[in-house]
Design a protein around this motif. Structure first.
Motif, PDB file in Angstrom:
ATOM      1  N   MET A 110       0.812  -1.214   0.000  1.00  0.00           N
ATOM      2  CA  MET A 110       0.000   0.000   0.000  1.00  0.00           C
ATOM      3  C   MET A 110       0.849   1.269   0.000  1.00  0.00           C
ATOM      4  SD  MET A 110      -3.172  -1.043   2.503  1.00  0.00           S
ATOM      5  CE  MET A 110      -3.987   0.550   2.219  1.00  0.00           C
ATOM      6  N   ALA A 111       2.104   1.154   0.405  1.00  0.00           N
ATOM      7  CA  ALA A 111       2.985   2.328   0.408  1.00  0.00           C
ATOM      8  C   ALA A 111       3.254   2.825  -1.005  1.00  0.00           C
ATOM      9  CB  ALA A 111       4.298   1.986   1.100  1.00  0.00           C
ATOM     10  N   GLY A 112       3.158   1.932  -1.983  1.00  0.00           N
ATOM     11  CA  GLY A 112       3.359   2.313  -3.367  1.00  0.00           C
ATOM     12  C   GLY A 112       4.818   2.283  -3.767  1.00  0.00           C
ATOM     13  N   ALA A 113       5.081   1.782  -4.968  1.00  0.00           N
ATOM     14  CA  ALA A 113       6.415   1.744  -5.568  1.00  0.00           C
ATOM     15  C   ALA A 113       7.393   0.872  -4.798  1.00  0.00           C
ATOM     16  CB  ALA A 113       6.975   3.152  -5.729  1.00  0.00           C
ATOM     17  N   THR A 114       6.905  -0.022  -3.953  1.00  0.00           N
ATOM     18  CA  THR A 114       7.791  -0.955  -3.255  1.00  0.00           C
ATOM     19  C   THR A 114       8.353  -1.958  -4.253  1.00  0.00           C
ATOM     20  OG1 THR A 114       6.591  -0.736  -1.172  1.00  0.00           O
ATOM     21  CG2 THR A 114       7.912  -2.737  -1.462  1.00  0.00           C
ATOM     22  N   SER A 138       7.889 -13.114 -13.981  1.00  0.00           N
ATOM     23  CA  SER A 138       6.971 -13.405 -15.082  1.00  0.00           C
ATOM     24  C   SER A 138       5.610 -13.849 -14.580  1.00  0.00           C
ATOM     25  CB  SER A 138       7.562 -14.490 -15.984  1.00  0.00           C
ATOM     26  OG  SER A 138       8.775 -14.068 -16.562  1.00  0.00           O
ATOM     27  N   GLY A 139       5.573 -14.529 -13.438  1.00  0.00           N
ATOM     28  CA  GLY A 139       4.313 -15.051 -12.923  1.00  0.00           C
ATOM     29  C   GLY A 139       3.422 -14.024 -12.271  1.00  0.00           C
ATOM     30  N   LEU A 140       3.986 -12.914 -11.837  1.00  0.00           N
ATOM     31  CA  LEU A 140       3.188 -11.883 -11.170  1.00  0.00           C
ATOM     32  C   LEU A 140       2.415 -11.060 -12.188  1.00  0.00           C
ATOM     33  CD1 LEU A 140       5.789 -10.747  -8.493  1.00  0.00           C
ATOM     34  CD2 LEU A 140       3.615 -11.913  -8.050  1.00  0.00           C
ATOM     35  N   SER A 141       1.160 -10.790 -11.868  1.00  0.00           N
ATOM     36  CA  SER A 141       0.282 -10.042 -12.762  1.00  0.00           C
ATOM     37  C   SER A 141       0.721  -8.590 -12.856  1.00  0.00           C
ATOM     38  CB  SER A 141      -1.156 -10.120 -12.245  1.00  0.00           C
ATOM     39  OG  SER A 141      -1.968  -9.154 -12.869  1.00  0.00           O
ATOM     40  N   GLN A 142       0.985  -8.136 -14.057  1.00  0.00           N
ATOM     41  CA  GLN A 142       1.405  -6.744 -14.230  1.00  0.00           C
ATOM     42  C   GLN A 142       0.317  -5.743 -13.837  1.00  0.00           C
ATOM     43  OE1 GLN A 142       4.571  -5.694 -14.815  1.00  0.00           O
ATOM     44  NE2 GLN A 142       4.948  -7.880 -14.506  1.00  0.00           N
ATOM     45  N   PRO A 143      -0.972  -5.976 -14.174  1.00  0.00           N
ATOM     46  CA  PRO A 143      -1.995  -5.040 -13.694  1.00  0.00           C
ATOM     47  C   PRO A 143      -2.069  -4.965 -12.173  1.00  0.00           C
ATOM     48  CG  PRO A 143      -2.863  -6.343 -15.500  1.00  0.00           C
ATOM     49  CD  PRO A 143      -1.538  -6.945 -15.132  1.00  0.00           C
ATOM     50  N   ARG A 144      -1.878  -6.100 -11.516  1.00  0.00           N
ATOM     51  CA  ARG A 144      -1.915  -6.106 -10.059  1.00  0.00           C
ATOM     52  C   ARG A 144      -0.762  -5.287  -9.489  1.00  0.00           C
ATOM     53  NH1 ARG A 144      -3.375 -12.482  -8.733  1.00  0.00           N
ATOM     54  NH2 ARG A 144      -5.197 -12.576 -10.062  1.00  0.00           N
ATOM     55  N   LEU A 145       0.433  -5.469 -10.059  1.00  0.00           N
ATOM     56  CA  LEU A 145       1.580  -4.702  -9.597  1.00  0.00           C
ATOM     57  C   LEU A 145       1.405  -3.216  -9.912  1.00  0.00           C
ATOM     58  CD1 LEU A 145       4.503  -7.049 -10.703  1.00  0.00           C
ATOM     59  CD2 LEU A 145       3.518  -6.811  -8.414  1.00  0.00           C
ATOM     60  N   ALA A 146       0.906  -2.919 -11.114  1.00  0.00           N
ATOM     61  CA  ALA A 146       0.751  -1.528 -11.521  1.00  0.00           C
ATOM     62  C   ALA A 146      -0.232  -0.786 -10.619  1.00  0.00           C
ATOM     63  CB  ALA A 146       0.298  -1.455 -12.981  1.00  0.00           C
ATOM     64  N   HIS A 147      -1.218  -1.489 -10.115  1.00  0.00           N
ATOM     65  CA  HIS A 147      -2.197  -0.873  -9.223  1.00  0.00           C
ATOM     66  C   HIS A 147      -1.523  -0.241  -8.019  1.00  0.00           C
ATOM     67  CE1 HIS A 147      -6.061  -0.270  -7.268  1.00  0.00           C
ATOM     68  NE2 HIS A 147      -5.568  -0.840  -6.171  1.00  0.00           N
ATOM     69  N   PHE A 148      -0.430  -0.855  -7.551  1.00  0.00           N
ATOM     70  CA  PHE A 148       0.301  -0.320  -6.403  1.00  0.00           C
ATOM     71  C   PHE A 148       1.640   0.292  -6.801  1.00  0.00           C
ATOM     72  CE2 PHE A 148      -2.487  -3.552  -4.476  1.00  0.00           C
ATOM     73  CZ  PHE A 148      -3.106  -2.778  -3.507  1.00  0.00           C
ATOM     74  N   GLY A 149       1.840   0.497  -8.096  1.00  0.00           N
ATOM     75  CA  GLY A 149       3.072   1.136  -8.559  1.00  0.00           C
ATOM     76  C   GLY A 149       4.314   0.320  -8.297  1.00  0.00           C
ATOM     77  N   MET A 150       4.185  -1.003  -8.323  1.00  0.00           N
ATOM     78  CA  MET A 150       5.302  -1.872  -7.969  1.00  0.00           C
ATOM     79  C   MET A 150       5.998  -2.410  -9.220  1.00  0.00           C
ATOM     80  SD  MET A 150       3.407  -3.972  -4.896  1.00  0.00           S
ATOM     81  CE  MET A 150       4.908  -4.701  -4.228  1.00  0.00           C
ATOM     82  N   ALA A 151       7.298  -2.630  -9.110  1.00  0.00           N
ATOM     83  CA  ALA A 151       8.083  -3.210 -10.197  1.00  0.00           C
ATOM     84  C   ALA A 151       8.913  -4.359  -9.642  1.00  0.00           C
ATOM     85  CB  ALA A 151       8.993  -2.158 -10.827  1.00  0.00           C
TER      86      ALA A 151
END
Length: 225
Positions: A74-78, A89-102
């Motif tokens: 929830m902190a964002g960009a973690t 590769s297995g992590l959903s990009q939309p899910r990560l993008a929702h919290f600004g994560m890379a």
């Protein structure tokens, strides 16, 4: 307001029905367990990923693990630092993008391979060291599903160099040092962790645990809206 997590769950009614029915079957077949209401959705999704009920019992949590993971998301960009590309590769990009994560992984970088050959260590060790040099480990979520030596090195970095990830999801699979690496992580008090005890594990389980945490983070986000 709908309780469905629009980012972190299936996006069609048919997909939601299958997923929710699967979880209901797991709940029924698992029966009584010792996990908290916050921990069980993570274990349940791991069982869902492998159809293996052994994870009901083999999965151990640091007392602060779930809350620490949710807060980090929830902190964002973690950043999420992984031992292998399969997790990224297995992590959903939309899910990560929702919290600004890379995501980040360095296992196949030429300098990592060269350093491992020069020092006669594994690439996984050198990849963790590279992540540390780049300042990616502190306050990060670290997911290790393949390489026990990556988890052993991370424990060393925590103990000897003061690295402080927000959460470690340590689930390397295998027969050489896998169980021992997770036992080492479980002895760490000042960094939250989720581990699978014994030989079982794998990148799929790390991905499942992180997706469950993303769903919990979105649910908390909605509750606070």
């Amino acid at each position: 307001m709908s309780t469905v997590n629009t980012v972190t769950e299936q996006l069609t009614r048919a997909g939601q029905a299958i997923e929710h029915d699967s979880f209901a079957i797991i709940d029924a077949e698992a029966g009584a367990h010792g996990y908290t209401p916050a921990q069980w959705p993570i274990v349940r999704r791991m069982i869902h990923a492998n159809a293996d009920f052994d994870f009901n019992g083999l999965t151990w949590f640091h007392p602060d693990a779930v809350d620490a993971g949710i807060r980090a998301m929830m902190a964002g960009a973690t950043p999420i630092v992984a031992d292998v590309e399969m997790i990224c590769s297995g992590l959903s990009q939309p899910r990560l993008a929702h919290f600004g994560m890379a995501t980040h992984q360095f296992i196949s970088d030429p300098d990592v391979i060269e350093a491992a050959q020069r020092a006669d260590t594994t690439r996984a060790v050198q990849a963790m060291r590279k992540a540390h040099r780049r300042g990616l480990l502190d306050n990060a979520i670290v997911g290790i599903g393949n390489a026990p030596t990556a988890l052993i090195e991370l424990v060393r970095l925590i103990r000897e160099e003061g690295v402080r990830p927000a959460l470690v999801v340590g689930m390397p699979v295998g027969f050489v040092s896998a169980a021992e690496s997770k036992d080492l992580m479980a002895q760490v008090d000042d960094v939250p962790w989720i581990v699978i005890r014994g030989r079982k594990g794998g990148s799929t389980l790390v991905v499942a645990a992180l997706h469950a945490l993303l769903a919990l983070a979105e649910a908390r986000q909605k509750a606070g809206a």
